[in-house]
Design an enzyme around this catalytic site. Structure first.
Site, PDB file in Angstrom:
ATOM      1  N   ASP A   8      39.461  36.982  31.763  1.00 15.56           N
ATOM      2  CA  ASP A   8      40.876  37.013  31.374  1.00 15.56           C
ATOM      3  C   ASP A   8      41.129  38.317  30.622  1.00 15.56           C
ATOM      4  OD1 ASP A   8      43.484  36.347  30.857  1.00 15.56           O
ATOM      5  OD2 ASP A   8      43.040  34.787  29.385  1.00 15.56           O
ATOM      6  N   ASP A 103      45.892  39.166  36.083  1.00 18.07           N
ATOM      7  CA  ASP A 103      45.028  39.438  34.932  1.00 18.07           C
ATOM      8  C   ASP A 103      43.923  38.413  34.690  1.00 18.07           C
ATOM      9  OD1 ASP A 103      46.686  37.396  34.142  1.00 18.07           O
ATOM     10  OD2 ASP A 103      47.185  38.258  32.195  1.00 18.07           O
ATOM     11  N   GLU A 104      43.689  37.498  35.615  1.00 23.13           N
ATOM     12  CA  GLU A 104      42.591  36.556  35.409  1.00 23.13           C
ATOM     13  C   GLU A 104      42.051  36.062  36.745  1.00 23.13           C
ATOM     14  OE1 GLU A 104      43.431  32.692  33.698  1.00 23.13           O
ATOM     15  OE2 GLU A 104      45.573  32.931  34.115  1.00 23.13           O
TER      16      GLU A 104
END
EC number: 2.7.7.7
Length: 352
Positions: A8, A103-104
């Site tokens: 993350d 983003d993860e």
């Protein structure tokens, strides 16, 4: 036993802006829409968070909490470019990558031979590569099952990692608040608390049949998670088809104004979630779900090219007027269906 890593990025959009403009590093900044256009915060850096600024917060409220907050409209092309580079780093270690957003992502490194097969060292190497090649920081969680890897990635933020080994799963769960389990929102947590269920150990000592009776399918999921069961695979071919948000109410509502107010609030969260997977907010259709006091439910949808609050409110009003039949409403949900990539170009052109 599987080895799952959840990576993350730390306040990703804001971090890209601070990297590209060092003058922003020590001041509170947020990515979001303007106050004049009733914008919403997408993400905020840590200096801004110290003032209470959070994602999904109206920009006007964020500026009240932090008058010196610098609100940046965002550069989606830059975020996508960084995200692609990050995924290329992941691919050096495993083909089993399941992106959740820009983003993860989940990674299954069970068969990876790098770092002598140590998932802990692999996660550390990945984070170091991201820092060296992109000048960005990432946090990671390592566990034998997906939902615990996701929880673990939040425990040493920012720029850290947390490991839950197989023999640590049950001890870790013993005192884990149920509110930490994905899918347990504030209202569900309150209902659980009223039953004396606060931690996973409470559920471990509770009747599975009673959980099913009170919470339906989610009761089964809750029972499994509380016992450390999560058989979901990391799915690299998984294509996300929808994004949604809903809220179960402590008390039924009977007037449209209350429903409208709740939709206004849910819309902010829906927009924030959608922007993480579709920054341009392009969709195939959007809709509303109402669940009534007798547990019957209805869903109303409308084909629409882009997330639109006015249209959602109109769809909801139609469902409220035509399908409620005087019943109280116990749950309100909003959702969008994402475009099929193969049909996206044709569908978008048809709306131009």
């Amino acid at each position: 036993m599987r080895k799952i890593i959840h990576v993350d990025m730390d306040c990703f959009f804001a971090a890209v802006e601070m990297r590209d403009d060092p003058s922003l590093r020590d001041i509170p900044i947020a990515i979001g829409g303007s106050r004049d256009r009733r914008g919403v915060i997408s993400t905020a850096n840590y200096p801004a968070r110290r003032y209470g600024v959070r994602s999904a917060m109206p920009t006007a409220m964020a500026l009240k909490l932090c008058p010196q907050l610098k609100v940046i409209p965002g550069r989606m092309a830059a975020y996508k470019e960084a995200s692609q580079h990050i995924r290329e780093i992941f691919a050096r270690y495993t083909p089993l990558i399941e992106p959740l957003s820009l983003d993860e992502a989940y990674l299954d490194v069970s068969d990876c031979q790098a770092c002598s097969g140590s998932a802990t060292l692999i996660a550390q190497e990945i984070r170091q590569a991201i820092a060296m090649e992109l000048n960005l920081t990432a946090s990671a969680g390592i566990a034998p099952i997906k939902f615990l890897a996701k929880i673990a990635s939040d425990l040493n933020k920012p720029n850290g990692q947390y490991v839950i080994t197989p023999d640590q799963v049950l001890p870790f769960l013993r005192d884990l608040p149920l509110s930490k389990i994905p899918g347990v929102g504030k209202v569900t947590a309150k209902r659980l608390q009223e039953l004396g269920l606060i931690t996973c150990s409470d559920v471990q000592n509770y009747s599975q049949a009673e959980l099913l009776k009170r919470f339906g399918k989610f009761g089964h999921v809750l029972w499994e998670r509380s016992h450390g069961i999560d058989e979901r695979e990391v799915s690299p071919d998984r294509l996300r088809k929808s994004v949604g948000v809903e809220q179960t109410l402590a008390e039924d509502i009977h007037d449209w104004e209350s429903c409208e107010s709740l939709i206004e609030k849910l819309y902010i969260e829906l927009e924030t979630r959608l922007r993480k997977v579709r920054p341009d907010l392009h969709i195939a259709r959007q809709g509303v779900k109402l669940k009534f006091h007798d547990f019957q439910q209805t869903t109303q949808e409308h084909v629409w090219p882009q997330l639109n609050k006015a249209d959602l409110l109109q769809v909801a009003r139609t469902a409220w007027n035509e399908r409620r039949a005087g019943r109280g409403v116990r749950l309100v949900g909003l959702h969008v269906t994402l475009l099929d990539p193969q049909l996206e170009r044709q569908l978008l052109l048809s709306w131009e």
